[in-house]
Motif scaffolding. Structure first.
Motif, PDB file in Angstrom:
ATOM      1  N   ASP A 213     -13.135  -2.368  -2.328  1.00 55.15           N
ATOM      2  CA  ASP A 213     -14.022  -1.214  -2.148  1.00 55.15           C
ATOM      3  C   ASP A 213     -13.354   0.113  -2.517  1.00 55.15           C
ATOM      4  OD1 ASP A 213     -15.947  -2.941  -1.243  1.00 55.15           O
ATOM      5  OD2 ASP A 213     -15.490  -2.600   0.873  1.00 55.15           O
ATOM      6  N   ASP A 214     -12.019   0.142  -2.509  1.00 63.26           N
ATOM      7  CA  ASP A 214     -11.288   1.380  -2.783  1.00 63.26           C
ATOM      8  C   ASP A 214     -10.679   1.429  -4.179  1.00 63.26           C
ATOM      9  OD1 ASP A 214     -11.841   2.136  -0.171  1.00 63.26           O
ATOM     10  OD2 ASP A 214     -10.012   1.224   0.593  1.00 63.26           O
TER      11      ASP A 214
ATOM     12  N   HIS B 288      -4.867  -2.610  -3.766  1.00 60.03           N
ATOM     13  CA  HIS B 288      -6.088  -1.880  -3.447  1.00 60.03           C
ATOM     14  C   HIS B 288      -7.071  -2.830  -2.786  1.00 60.03           C
ATOM     15  CE1 HIS B 288      -5.218   1.734  -5.829  1.00 60.03           C
ATOM     16  NE2 HIS B 288      -4.725   0.921  -6.739  1.00 60.03           N
ATOM     17  N   ALA B 289      -7.816  -2.345  -1.839  1.00 53.68           N
ATOM     18  CA  ALA B 289      -8.976  -3.081  -1.352  1.00 53.68           C
ATOM     19  C   ALA B 289     -10.042  -2.965  -2.439  1.00 53.68           C
ATOM     20  CB  ALA B 289      -9.470  -2.486  -0.041  1.00 53.68           C
TER      21      ALA B 289
ATOM     22  N   GLN C 129       0.823  -1.206   0.000  1.00 54.23           N
ATOM     23  CA  GLN C 129       0.000   0.000   0.000  1.00 54.23           C
ATOM     24  C   GLN C 129       0.858   1.258   0.000  1.00 54.23           C
ATOM     25  OE1 GLN C 129      -3.250   0.519  -0.079  1.00 54.23           O
ATOM     26  NE2 GLN C 129      -4.107  -1.487   0.267  1.00 54.23           N
TER      27      GLN C 129
END
Length: 96
Positions: A71-72, A68-69, A46
């Motif tokens: 959701d992001d 990345h997650a 990250q």
């Protein structure tokens, strides 16, 4: 990167945990793959902590690698990912 099945994870979680302490590992279950890694390794991907020898060089975040997650995930990257998956789905799978 070492790969394990979900059954391996159930039968010998400690050995897989030990492997994940050294480098991220893949867990396969019902056609899906999951990556198990330390929080420190994830933070390095990250960019939250400086890159060190936490991760093998091949998977360190860099100009062409990002973590990345779901959701992001930025919309432009989501579109690019979906386009790549669509192309991959059209390509016959070969085992050599």
């Amino acid at each position: 990167m070492q790969a394990f099945s979900i059954d391996d994870l159930k039968q010998r979680p400690r050995s897989i945990e030990d492997a994940a302490r050294r480098e991220p590992v893949t867990i396969r279950d019902a056609g899906e793959e999951f990556v198990l890694m330390t929080r420190r390794a994830f933070d390095a991907l990250q960019g939250a902590i400086p890159k060190t020898d936490i991760l093998p060089k091949a998977i360190q975040a860099g100009p062409y690698r990002r973590a990345h997650a779901v959701d992001d995930l930025p919309e432009d990257l989501a579109d690019e990912l979906l386009e790549g998956l669509a192309q991959a789905a059209k390509t016959p799978y070969r085992i050599d």
